[in-house]
Structures are given as C-alpha cells and as structure tokens.
Design a protein around this motif. Sequence first.
Motif, short mmCIF file in Angstrom:
data_model
loop_
_atom_site.label_atom_id
_atom_site.label_comp_id
_atom_site.label_asym_id
_atom_site.label_seq_id
_atom_site.Cartn_x
_atom_site.Cartn_y
_atom_site.Cartn_z
N CYS A 1 -0.53 -5.77 -0.58
CA CYS A 1 0.52 -7.71 -0.82
C CYS A 1 1.85 -6.47 -1.74
O CYS A 1 1.60 -6.76 -2.72
CB CYS A 1 -0.07 -8.17 -1.62
SG CYS A 1 1.16 -9.85 -1.73
N ILE A 2 3.07 -6.19 -0.98
CA ILE A 2 3.55 -6.13 -1.73
C ILE A 2 4.85 -6.65 -2.11
O ILE A 2 5.18 -7.51 -1.22
CB ILE A 2 4.59 -4.70 -0.72
CG1 ILE A 2 3.70 -3.45 -0.32
CG2 ILE A 2 5.97 -3.88 -1.99
CD1 ILE A 2 4.08 -3.00 0.54
N PHE A 3 5.12 -6.75 -3.37
CA PHE A 3 6.12 -7.79 -3.89
C PHE A 3 7.66 -6.56 -4.45
O PHE A 3 7.82 -6.52 -5.00
CB PHE A 3 5.73 -8.47 -5.16
CG PHE A 3 6.93 -9.23 -5.58
CD1 PHE A 3 7.65 -10.63 -4.94
CD2 PHE A 3 7.27 -9.30 -7.04
CE1 PHE A 3 8.37 -11.50 -5.18
CE2 PHE A 3 8.69 -9.91 -7.71
CZ PHE A 3 8.90 -10.73 -7.23
N LEU A 4 9.00 -6.94 -3.76
CA LEU A 4 9.77 -6.60 -3.52
C LEU A 4 10.95 -7.37 -3.97
O LEU A 4 10.96 -8.06 -3.57
CB LEU A 4 10.43 -6.72 -2.10
CG LEU A 4 11.76 -5.37 -2.00
CD1 LEU A 4 12.29 -4.29 -3.02
CD2 LEU A 4 11.94 -5.03 -0.42
N THR A 5 11.85 -6.89 -5.24
CA THR A 5 12.83 -7.54 -5.60
C THR A 5 14.43 -6.68 -5.13
O THR A 5 14.11 -5.31 -4.98
CB THR A 5 13.11 -7.29 -6.87
OG1 THR A 5 13.06 -6.43 -7.98
CG2 THR A 5 11.71 -8.15 -7.87
N GLY A 6 15.63 -6.79 -4.76
CA GLY A 6 16.16 -6.88 -4.24
C GLY A 6 16.59 -6.95 -2.96
O GLY A 6 17.00 -5.55 -2.25
N ALA A 7 15.87 -7.45 -1.95
CA ALA A 7 16.12 -7.00 -0.87
C ALA A 7 17.22 -7.25 -0.03
O ALA A 7 16.81 -6.89 1.27
CB ALA A 7 14.78 -8.29 -0.36
#
Length: 394
Positions: free
Chosen positions: A29-35
């Motif tokens: 489960c990946i959490f990405l900021t700045g997408a």
Amino acid sequence: MVFNLFPRSKWLRDTQDLAAQTRQAGPACIFLTGATGFVGGAIAAALADTGNFKEMLFLVRAKSAAEGAQRVRQSIARFTQPGAPPPEISERQVIVADLSDADAFADPRLDTVSHVIHSAAITSFADRPDIWTVNVDATMRLAERFSRVAGLRRFVYVGTAMACGVARGPVVTETLHLPLERAHLVPYTASKARAENQLRERFPELPLVALRPSIIVGHSALGCKPSASIFWLLKVVSQLNRFVCPPSACLDIVPVDYCASTIVALTLKPTLAFPVYHISAGQDGSATVGELLQAFRQTEASGQGQPYQRVTEAALKQMAQSFGATAQETINTRMLHKALMLYGRFSRLNYIFDQRRILSEGMPPAPSFLDYLGRCDHSARGLTLKAQMACDFK
C-alpha cells in the motif's frame, strides 16, 4: 536528423523487469505525495500498470476527492503515449489536503500504508518564503506521522543530488550529512538538505531511504511534453553560444521516466544495501557542454557555426537583454538573467554524481541526454519561451 519519438529503450525494459521482480515480495500500500508534480506524476505513471496501483493513496490539493482523482489522472496523462486510456483512480484513493496543512496526515487510511514515497516539494529556484514551510516543516510532520505506523516497510524521501552543496570534488559520492545553508546556491537545495538531515536526526527509527536525483530534464520518449523544466535554458545557451563554464564542463542529466522507474524499483525492492542513492547519469552517461552544443546544432542542421565563447558572469545581463531584444516574443529579461546566473554557477561546479550504488542494486544505467535531446527539442517547439520559463520560476 530523424528521431524515433517513442522508442522502447533497454533501460526501461530492465527497470520494469526489476520492479516486477520486487513486487513478488507481496502487495504494498503506497502513499505518494506530489503526484500532480513533475517527478511525482512520473512516479504515479510508472506505478499505473502495476498490481499495487489500485491500493495506492494520493495526497492531493483539491476541493473534493473527485477533483483530486481527476487531477491525478491528468498528471499521469502527461507521461503516457497519445491515445492511451487514463488510469482508473477512485475517490477512496485520494486524501484531500495541502501538504502544509497541520492536519494533512490525520487521515486513518494512512495507518494501512506500507511504503511512502515523498516527492512533493516546492522546486522553484525563486526565493519563495514558503519553501521552508513546505519542504522542511511539512516533511517533518509527515515523518512523525509515519513513525507511528507499525506496518511501514519503507519511507522514501526524494531529495536532490545538488543538496551536496558547493564544496565537493568533481565526482560526488553519497555522504549522509549534507551541508548547511551557506554552502548552497539556492534556497531550494538548502531546504532539501536540511529536511534530509533532520529526518535522520529526529526519526532514527524510520525505515528511511533517501534518493537524490541529479539534473532532471525531459522524458526519454516524450521529450518536453510533461515539462520543459531546465531544457529551455540549455536551448537558450546553445543559441547564445556563450556561457560562463568551459565546454569541457559536465552536466549530469537524467530523464524523468528513468528517475521515476528507478524510484519505484528501489521503493519496492525488499532489501537495500545503502540508506542513500544518487539517481544519476554518472561518469559514463554525463555530457559535456561542448557535446550539448554540438547536439543542438544538429537539431537545427546549422553546421559547425562560430566557436563557443566562455564569458564572465558580468556579461550575462547584457546577453539576456540582447536575447530578449531579438526574441520573437516578449520575455522577462530580468528572469532570464537570473536563470543564466544560477545555472551558470551550477554548471561551473562541474559535478558528476556517483552512480555505483544504484548499479549495484541491479538498476540499468541512465540513458544519455544526447540520445533524447532531439525529442526534447522537437516537443518544445510549440511552446512559448515564457511558458517554458514558468516551469522553473513559479
């Protein structure tokens, strides 16, 4: 010169194969900021065809989750081939918040995250007052939040290789502690150095891996379609045929898709040997200023032309004004002068960033900027210089 606009390069196949191998370790489960940014959008695009994508979470500035999902789709579309269908993103994958909000990371969905990729940042070379608030303070709040998540397996901080400051040798290795503000040319790199230092000092329990890309210019297949950041200035220098560095000065440039694919592969790789990695062209893939000028001449089919002239920094103001006076559009010559000053100082550093660590992890070497410069030039011709400059001076 004829360019194949959409090649499937060997490095991309190798990186995708490696990422596929790392996913065998189990779901993430990946959490990405700045997408919605340049690098973050490329990371999201690199993950869009993976089995982990539908479980991803995105932090997005928006009025609603529906708007946030649409913004992510639009961002990913910049990195896809023409006509490709947009990825499916549900509203449940979107956490609506501004990175600088004090409660941006309060959402309970974050308790299920196994991997964080923190790529959001203010990357402008302008001296913005909110650089420290976003790039440092918000990063610390994010780290504090995930230091309490029991199932977290990796926290990837996307920094910059230029955070090394100005007092390094010609081949820069991945030192852990980065220099203080006085050793930096712009507030952006200083803020990234401070944030990375503080992550290690304040959160030693965090499964932190810092990835430091070198100079990111264009996309190896799409050219400047996603962003013309920095490319426009290289083009201006080629047209001026004068600059402050010698023609032998090296520029360590990588395309954004190589950067993103490497970030994804290192994020998902079960074990890593080091806590810090450059994502760079290194000694074999970096190009000299002279080679870049020759490549630009080939795109224009202009022959050899006049010899390149090295000038002093004092000449840059007049060069910017002369360029603006002859340009086919009205441009901000003060901003152009500032850009020439800043990038001139970076170019005089003559840095090459050691790439041996990523190669030791099985990553393929980066493609040379010379191999896709023509695609960047072709794709940027429909853009005004003013629009291209806005990529770096927001």
